[in-house]
Design an enzyme around this catalytic site. Structure first.
Site, PDB file in Angstrom:
ATOM      1  N   SER A 159       0.850  -1.191   0.000  1.00 13.88           N
ATOM      2  CA  SER A 159       0.000   0.000   0.000  1.00 13.88           C
ATOM      3  C   SER A 159       0.882   1.235   0.000  1.00 13.88           C
ATOM      4  O   SER A 159       2.030   1.198   0.456  1.00 13.88           O
ATOM      5  CB  SER A 159      -0.905   0.008   1.239  1.00 13.88           C
ATOM      6  OG  SER A 159      -1.482   1.278   1.449  1.00 13.88           O
ATOM      7  N   TYR A 185      -0.410   0.187  10.511  1.00  8.46           N
ATOM      8  CA  TYR A 185      -0.839  -0.257   9.183  1.00  8.46           C
ATOM      9  C   TYR A 185       0.278  -0.066   8.167  1.00  8.46           C
ATOM     10  O   TYR A 185       0.587  -0.969   7.371  1.00  8.46           O
ATOM     11  CB  TYR A 185      -2.085   0.515   8.755  1.00  8.46           C
ATOM     12  CG  TYR A 185      -2.551   0.188   7.349  1.00  8.46           C
ATOM     13  CD1 TYR A 185      -3.243  -0.987   7.100  1.00  8.46           C
ATOM     14  CD2 TYR A 185      -2.295   1.050   6.295  1.00  8.46           C
ATOM     15  CE1 TYR A 185      -3.666  -1.304   5.812  1.00  8.46           C
ATOM     16  CE2 TYR A 185      -2.723   0.750   5.008  1.00  8.46           C
ATOM     17  CZ  TYR A 185      -3.398  -0.422   4.764  1.00  8.46           C
ATOM     18  OH  TYR A 185      -3.815  -0.730   3.492  1.00  8.46           O
TER      19      TYR A 185
END
Length: 330
Positions: A159, A185
C-alpha cells in the site's frame, strides 16, 4: 539477476482494469489462490482470473458467505482461511497440498485496516500478524506447490501506506512506543513489500518470482473502522447506507485489481521480480521525504531489511532459521 525498480512503460495506467490486462489470455490449466478473494478487489481478481480459464481457490474466513458471493463464477473453490489463526493457515495449506497440485499464482490479497482489536491472540500487532505474518506462514506452507509449477508468481498487496515510515525492528509489537494505527498499518504494508524482495531472491532459482503491489486507493470495507471525521480528511463521505461519496482520486475495484493480475500473468515480467508495482507498471523509487502519494520509498525495497524481517518472521513462527524457504545459492 536483480530487477531494476524502474517503470517499464507498460502502456497501461491507473484506469486500466483487470479485464483489459487479461484480454486475449487463456489461463486454462493454471491454478491460482486468492486470499480474501470474495470481496472488494479480491473478488475482481478472482472473477478476472476465473473468467480467463484459471481454477481459483479462494481463502475466506466465512466459507458460506464466500460461496454465496462466488456462486455465479465457474472454476472457483473456497477453503476456510483465517490469517490471524496459525492453525487455520496450516489446515488451508494442507488441504491444498493434499491434491499434489501445482500452484501457478498466489495472490496475497486479504488484509485488515485499523481494526478495533490491536493485538491478536498471540499478543502480536493485528496489522502485522494478519497483513504480513499470516501470509508469510501461508507461503511457506505452499512452497512445494509453488515449486511444482516451475513458473509461479507470488503477488503480495502492499500500500502507499508504507510511506509512513520504515519498520521499527526494535518495537514491532508497539510495546515501547505509543500505538498509532496509521503507523501500524503502514509498517505492515512495508513488511509486505519487503517480503516480495526476499521471497523473490529465495525463489527465483526454483522458478518462483514475487511482486509487491499498491492497488491504488479504493473505497471498500477496509475503511469501515475509520470515523466519519477521518474519512472526511480524505475527501470521503460515508452515507447512512454504508456507501461512499468522494471528491475523486479513488479507483474502482476493477481498476484496483489490475496491477495484481498484471503481476501474476504479464509476459512483460518474465524473468523479473522482487519489485514494487503500481498502476500496472513497476513503480519508481521516490525520496524518503517525498509527499507524493505514489512511488516506493527506499525502506520498502531494502534488501538488508528484507532479510532481517525474514529471520524475525521465522523466529515468531518458531521455524528454525533456513528451514522455511532456503536462501538462493547466488
Amino acid at each position: 539477476m536483480t530487477t531494476e525498480q524502474k517503470p517499464l512503460q507498460s502502456g497501461y495506467g491507473s484506469e486500466t482494469t483487470a479485464q483489459e490486462v487479461l484480454a486475449g489470455q487463456d489461463l486454462s490449466g493454471k491454478v491460482a489462490i486468492v486470499t480474501g478473494g470474495s470481496g472488494g478487489i479480491g473478488l475482481e481478481t478472482t472473477r478476472s482470473l476465473a473468467g480467463a480459464g484459471a481454477t481459483v481457490i479462494v481463502g475466506a474466513r466465512d466459507v458460506d458467505k464466500a460461496q454465496e458471493v462466488l456462486a455465479p463464477l465457474k472454476n472457483v473453490e473456497v477453503i476456510r482461511l483465517d490469517l490471524a489463526d496459525p492453525s487455520s493457515i496450516d489446515e488451508f495449506a494442507a488441504a491444498f497440498g493434499s491434491f499434489d497440485r501445482a500452484l501457478d499464482f498466489l495472490i496475497l490479497n486479504a488484509g485488515v485496516s485499523f481494526p478495533p482489536t490491536i493485538k491478536d491472540a498471540r499478543g502480536l500487532d493485528t496489522h502485522f500478524a494478519t497483513n504480513y505474518l499470516g501470509h508469510f506462514q501461508l507461503t511457506v506452507g505452499l512452497w512445494e506447490a509453488l515449486k511444482r509449477s516451475g513458473n509461479a508468481r507470488v503477488v503480495t498487496l502492499s500500500s502507499i501506506g508504507h510511506m509512513t515510515g520504515p519498520i521499527d525492528f526494535d518495537d514491532l509489537q508497539f510495546t515501547k512506543r505509543p500505538y498509532d494505527k496509521f503507523v501500524s498499518y503502514g509498517e505492515s504494508k512495508t513488511a509486505c513489500s519487503l517480503f516480495a524482495v526476499e521471497l523473490d531472491k529465495r525463489g527465483r532459482e526454483h522458478g518462483v518470482r514475487a511482486f509487491a503491489v499498491h492497488p491504488g486507493a479504493i473505497l471498500s470495507g477496509l475503511t469501515r473502522h475509520l470515523s466519519n471525521e477521518e474519512l472526511a480528511a480524505w475527501g470521503v463521505i460515508r452515507n447512512e447506507d454504508g456507501t461512499y461519496m468522494s471528491s475523486g482520486g479513488f479507483k474502482t475495484a476493477e481498476q484496483g485489481a489490475a496491477t495484481s493480475v498484471w503481476c501474476a500473468v504479464s509476459p512483460m515480467l518474465n524473468g523479473k521480480g522482487g519489485v514494487y508495482c503500481e498502476d500496472v507498471d513497476i513503480a519508481e523509487v521516490v525520496p524518503p521525504e517525498s509527499p507524493l502519494q505514489r512511488g516506493v520509498r527506499p525502506w520498502a525495497i531494502d534488501p538488508a531489511s528484507a532479510e532481517r524481517l525474514w529471520t524475525i518472521s521465522e523466529d515468531l513462527l518458531h521455524i528454525p532459521h533456513g528451514q522455511s524457504i532456503p536462501r538462493s545459492r547466488d
